[in-house]
Design a protein around this motif. Structure first.
Motif, mmCIF file in Angstrom:
data_model
loop_
_atom_site.group_PDB
_atom_site.id
_atom_site.type_symbol
_atom_site.label_atom_id
_atom_site.label_comp_id
_atom_site.label_asym_id
_atom_site.label_seq_id
_atom_site.Cartn_x
_atom_site.Cartn_y
_atom_site.Cartn_z
ATOM 1 N N ARG A 167 0.882 -1.000 -0.079
ATOM 2 C CA ARG A 167 0.038 0.135 0.089
ATOM 3 C C ARG A 167 0.748 1.011 0.047
ATOM 4 N N GLN A 168 1.899 1.185 0.802
ATOM 5 C CA GLN A 168 2.927 2.231 0.773
ATOM 6 C C GLN A 168 3.605 2.773 -0.556
ATOM 7 N N VAL A 169 3.971 1.797 -1.066
ATOM 8 C CA VAL A 169 4.787 1.759 -2.384
ATOM 9 C C VAL A 169 3.672 2.305 -3.351
ATOM 10 N N ILE A 170 2.291 2.063 -3.335
ATOM 11 C CA ILE A 170 1.485 2.409 -4.298
ATOM 12 C C ILE A 170 1.155 4.095 -3.796
ATOM 13 N N ARG A 171 0.930 4.305 -2.563
ATOM 14 C CA ARG A 171 1.021 5.767 -2.311
ATOM 15 C C ARG A 171 2.153 6.530 -2.667
ATOM 16 N N ASN A 172 3.423 5.779 -2.640
ATOM 17 C CA ASN A 172 4.537 6.624 -3.227
ATOM 18 C C ASN A 172 4.485 7.001 -4.618
ATOM 19 N N GLN A 173 4.060 5.896 -5.290
ATOM 20 C CA GLN A 173 3.993 6.177 -6.840
ATOM 21 C C GLN A 173 2.886 7.286 -7.353
ATOM 22 N N LEU A 174 1.806 7.311 -6.488
ATOM 23 C CA LEU A 174 0.728 7.986 -6.907
ATOM 24 C C LEU A 174 1.241 9.629 -6.527
ATOM 25 N N VAL A 175 1.715 9.955 -5.416
ATOM 26 C CA VAL A 175 2.145 11.210 -5.235
ATOM 27 C C VAL A 175 3.403 11.500 -6.070
ATOM 28 N N ALA A 176 4.295 10.536 -6.610
ATOM 29 C CA ALA A 176 5.523 10.991 -7.600
ATOM 30 C C ALA A 176 4.706 11.192 -8.899
ATOM 31 N N PHE A 177 3.590 10.628 -9.135
ATOM 32 C CA PHE A 177 2.861 10.693 -10.377
ATOM 33 C C PHE A 177 2.266 11.947 -10.641
ATOM 34 N N GLY A 178 1.671 12.309 -9.324
ATOM 35 C CA GLY A 178 1.069 13.850 -9.375
ATOM 36 C C GLY A 178 1.947 14.732 -9.748
ATOM 37 N N ASP A 179 3.353 14.643 -8.941
ATOM 38 C CA ASP A 179 4.196 15.711 -9.183
ATOM 39 C C ASP A 179 4.737 15.824 -10.721
ATOM 40 N N TRP A 180 4.874 14.388 -11.444
ATOM 41 C CA TRP A 180 5.224 14.223 -12.673
ATOM 42 C C TRP A 180 4.634 14.791 -13.842
ATOM 43 N N VAL A 181 3.322 14.726 -13.384
ATOM 44 C CA VAL A 181 2.014 15.221 -14.271
ATOM 45 C C VAL A 181 2.099 16.949 -14.207
ATOM 46 N N ARG A 182 2.290 17.334 -13.031
ATOM 47 C CA ARG A 182 2.601 18.909 -12.929
ATOM 48 C C ARG A 182 3.633 19.448 -13.444
ATOM 49 N N ARG A 183 4.823 18.648 -13.410
ATOM 50 C CA ARG A 183 6.017 19.214 -13.813
ATOM 51 C C ARG A 183 5.828 19.336 -15.558
ATOM 52 N N LEU A 184 5.026 18.096 -16.101
ATOM 53 C CA LEU A 184 5.026 18.015 -17.598
ATOM 54 C C LEU A 184 3.889 18.783 -18.275
#
Length: 187
Positions: A167-184
């Motif tokens: 569950r924590q790995v999924i949370r971490n990826q979702l946070v990183a993905f949100g940051d990735w989308v915002r950056r792009l």
């Protein structure tokens, strides 16, 4: 507060009890507050046929492409079949990628996760997906990876993800993905 990131998620398995469908549900439960997940069922999408495309794509394909276009990013939850990607998921991407000049996949941020009963999770399928993303010009988040192995030990009988480290790995990826989308996307 950061701007809301809207993500379209879909699982590459049609089986109701699929660990990948369960992973997609878990992702929906574990979203950061600044992210929204819309899910799409790929079952109504027919097998790709260029003749059908040229005559006018079916409603399910048009709906899928519209949902892809309306969201900021894509979450692909992939099983691994025969050391590679599942046909149902590849088929959906094939439909969405055509015609290439108007594809809603072009330049779209994408994150991958997957679950398998095997030792290696879905590492081979995810590696193959990255090749597909190069051709479709999707912008893949490389890390953190979500490779759920031995899935039968991590989900309960109702399909709930009970393994807290996963569950924590999924949370971490979702946070990183949100940051990735915002950056792009520049917001």
């Amino acid at each position: 507060m950061p701007s809301l990131v809207k993500v379209l998620g879909f699982a590459g398995s049609l089986r109701r009890g699929s660990y990948n469908r369960a992973t997609l549900r878990a992702a929906g439960e574990l979203l950061p507050e600044d992210m929204q997940l819309e899910t799409f069922d790929l079952a109504p999408i027919p097998l790709f046929n260029q003749d059908i495309l040229e005559a006018g794509p079916p409603r399910a394909v048009l709906d899928f492409k519209a949902r892809l276009a309306a969201n900021d990013g894509v979450l692909v939850v992939t099983p691994e079949y025969n050391y590679s990607i599942p046909g149902v998921l590849k088929n959906a991407i094939d439909w969405a990628s055509r015609p290439p000049d108007t594809s809603p996949l072009n330049g779209k941020p994408v994150a991958l996760m997957g679950a398998s009963t095997g030792q290696f999770g879905t590492v081979r399928a995810q590696t193959h997906w990255r090749n597909v993303f190069v051709f479709t010009n999707m912008l893949s988040l490389n890390k953190p990876e979500v490779l759920i192995n031995r899935a039968r030990d991590k989900f309960d009988a109702e399909g709930r993800l009970t393994d807290e480290p996963t569950r924590q790995v999924i949370r971490n990826q979702l946070v990183a993905f949100g940051d990735w989308v915002r950056r792009l996307r520049g917001y």
